[in-house]
Design a protein around this motif. Structure first.
Motif, short mmCIF file in Angstrom:
data_model
loop_
_atom_site.label_atom_id
_atom_site.label_comp_id
_atom_site.label_asym_id
_atom_site.label_seq_id
_atom_site.Cartn_x
_atom_site.Cartn_y
_atom_site.Cartn_z
N VAL A 111 53.13 102.25 -48.09
CA VAL A 111 53.04 103.58 -48.68
C VAL A 111 53.16 104.60 -47.56
O VAL A 111 52.33 104.63 -46.64
N ASP A 112 54.16 105.45 -47.62
CA ASP A 112 54.36 106.48 -46.61
C ASP A 112 53.55 107.73 -46.96
O ASP A 112 53.10 107.92 -48.09
N GLY A 113 53.40 108.60 -45.97
CA GLY A 113 52.80 109.90 -46.21
C GLY A 113 51.30 109.97 -46.07
O GLY A 113 50.69 111.00 -46.39
N LYS A 114 50.66 108.90 -45.60
CA LYS A 114 49.20 108.92 -45.42
C LYS A 114 48.89 109.54 -44.06
O LYS A 114 49.04 108.91 -43.02
N THR A 115 48.46 110.79 -44.07
CA THR A 115 48.22 111.49 -42.81
C THR A 115 46.74 111.82 -42.60
O THR A 115 46.38 112.31 -41.53
N ASP A 116 45.89 111.55 -43.60
CA ASP A 116 44.47 111.85 -43.44
C ASP A 116 43.79 110.71 -42.70
O ASP A 116 44.42 109.72 -42.33
N PHE A 117 42.50 110.85 -42.46
CA PHE A 117 41.76 109.84 -41.72
C PHE A 117 41.51 108.60 -42.59
O PHE A 117 41.58 108.64 -43.82
N SER A 118 41.18 107.51 -41.93
CA SER A 118 41.15 106.20 -42.58
C SER A 118 39.78 105.78 -43.08
O SER A 118 39.67 105.09 -44.10
N PHE A 119 38.71 106.14 -42.39
CA PHE A 119 37.36 105.69 -42.74
C PHE A 119 36.60 106.80 -43.45
O PHE A 119 36.46 107.90 -42.91
N VAL A 120 36.08 106.53 -44.69
CA VAL A 120 36.21 105.29 -45.43
C VAL A 120 37.30 105.44 -46.49
O VAL A 120 37.75 106.54 -46.77
N ARG A 156 44.52 97.51 -50.22
CA ARG A 156 44.60 98.62 -49.26
C ARG A 156 44.87 98.11 -47.85
O ARG A 156 45.59 98.74 -47.07
N VAL A 157 44.28 96.96 -47.51
CA VAL A 157 44.55 96.37 -46.20
C VAL A 157 45.95 95.76 -46.18
O VAL A 157 46.69 95.89 -45.20
N TYR A 158 46.31 95.06 -47.24
CA TYR A 158 47.64 94.47 -47.35
C TYR A 158 48.73 95.53 -47.19
O TYR A 158 49.76 95.29 -46.55
N MET A 159 48.49 96.71 -47.74
CA MET A 159 49.48 97.79 -47.68
C MET A 159 49.57 98.44 -46.31
O MET A 159 50.46 99.26 -46.07
N GLY A 160 48.63 98.13 -45.42
CA GLY A 160 48.67 98.67 -44.07
C GLY A 160 48.11 100.07 -43.91
O GLY A 160 48.33 100.71 -42.89
N VAL A 161 47.35 100.55 -44.90
CA VAL A 161 46.85 101.92 -44.84
C VAL A 161 45.37 101.99 -44.50
O VAL A 161 44.83 103.08 -44.31
N HIS A 162 44.68 100.84 -44.44
CA HIS A 162 43.26 100.83 -44.12
C HIS A 162 42.89 99.58 -43.32
O HIS A 162 43.49 98.52 -43.49
N TYR A 163 41.88 99.73 -42.48
CA TYR A 163 41.24 98.59 -41.84
C TYR A 163 40.30 97.92 -42.84
O TYR A 163 39.83 98.57 -43.79
N PRO A 164 39.97 96.65 -42.64
CA PRO A 164 38.97 96.01 -43.51
C PRO A 164 37.63 96.75 -43.54
O PRO A 164 37.00 96.84 -44.60
N THR A 165 37.19 97.27 -42.40
CA THR A 165 35.91 97.98 -42.39
C THR A 165 35.98 99.31 -43.13
O THR A 165 34.96 99.82 -43.59
N ASP A 166 37.17 99.90 -43.27
CA ASP A 166 37.33 101.08 -44.13
C ASP A 166 36.98 100.73 -45.57
O ASP A 166 36.34 101.50 -46.29
N VAL A 167 37.43 99.55 -45.97
CA VAL A 167 37.20 99.08 -47.34
C VAL A 167 35.72 98.74 -47.54
O VAL A 167 35.11 99.13 -48.54
N VAL A 168 35.14 98.02 -46.57
CA VAL A 168 33.72 97.67 -46.67
C VAL A 168 32.87 98.94 -46.71
O VAL A 168 31.91 99.03 -47.49
N GLY A 169 33.22 99.92 -45.89
CA GLY A 169 32.50 101.19 -45.92
C GLY A 169 32.62 101.87 -47.27
O GLY A 169 31.66 102.46 -47.77
N GLY A 170 33.81 101.81 -47.88
CA GLY A 170 34.00 102.39 -49.20
C GLY A 170 33.17 101.68 -50.25
O GLY A 170 32.56 102.32 -51.13
#
Length: 223
Positions: A111-120, A156-170
């Protein structure tokens, strides 16, 4: 601190990111497109359908008080998700963790266009808040929604837009908001929906016509 850990190649978070996202590089293009849709829109749409089904189900509970309490719990789920996203705004601004594809090579970004921060992750936060919120109202629907939330996190991790810990934090944020604020929210919402249920046409939002007929039946016969 999180951003610094993310840039460390020996960090397990980065290793798991490459393991999961690496599946996208070897998968057929059509499968990646499916995962892109599912991770960006599909799971959230599925969760909306679960919310609607759950609302339709709790409206059939016997008494007005039971139905109002069930509808209040269902209504709390999307409200909790919205509050959790708002809570995430200052968290993202404080942590300032860049997206993984900006920090690491060999990331397959679907997914292109993700310019905001990743966590969470907002998607993970919303999905888990909906799941946990629904669990309060309807156990089976809640478990189904929580299962969808875990699928969302993987996507979200598969798509390359988040780290695993971003997801766990969410997941943690969505769960905390849905549970910690539930007692006050449910008390207020139950009062609101009890009043709505006692009104005219608006009462059908809270209680189905069939449930009202079932409860009224014995009284009518006794009269």
């Amino acid at each position: 601190m999180v951003a610094g850990l993310a840039s460390n190649g020996s960090n397990p978070d980065v290793g798991l990111l490459h393991d999961i996202n690496g599946l996208a590089r070897s998968a057929p293009a059509w499968f990646d497109r499916v995962m892109e849709f599912v991770g960006e829109y599909g799971i959230l749409l599925g969760l909306v359908l679960v919310v609607v089904w759950c609302w339709w189900s709790v409206r059939r509970r016997g008494t007005l008080e039971e139905a109002a309490g069930g509808v209040a719990a269902v209504a709390w789920a999307p409200l909790a998700a919205g509050i959790a996203v708002l809570v995430n705004v200052p968290i993202r601004g404080f942590v300032e963790r860049p997206r993984p594809f900006l920090e690491h090579d060999r990331i397959e970004v679907l997914v292109d266009g993700k310019t905001d921060f990743s966590f969470v992750s907002d998607h993970a936060t919303v999905a888990m808040a909906l799941g946990v919120g629904l669990f309060v109202a309807h156990k089976r629907a809640g478990l189904a929604a929580i299962g969808l939330a875990f699928v969302e996190g993987f996507c979200r991790v598969y798509m390359g837009v988040h780290y695993p810990t971003d997801v766990v934090g969410g997941f943690a944020l969505g769960t905390a908001v849905a549970l910690l604020l539930a007692p006050v929210a449910l008390a207020l919402l139950t009062r609101l929906f009890t009043a709505v249920g006692m009104s005219g046409r608006g009462g059908r939002i809270v209680r189905s016509r069939r449930a009202g007929a079932v409860e009224a039946g014995p009284h009518d016969l006794a009269a």
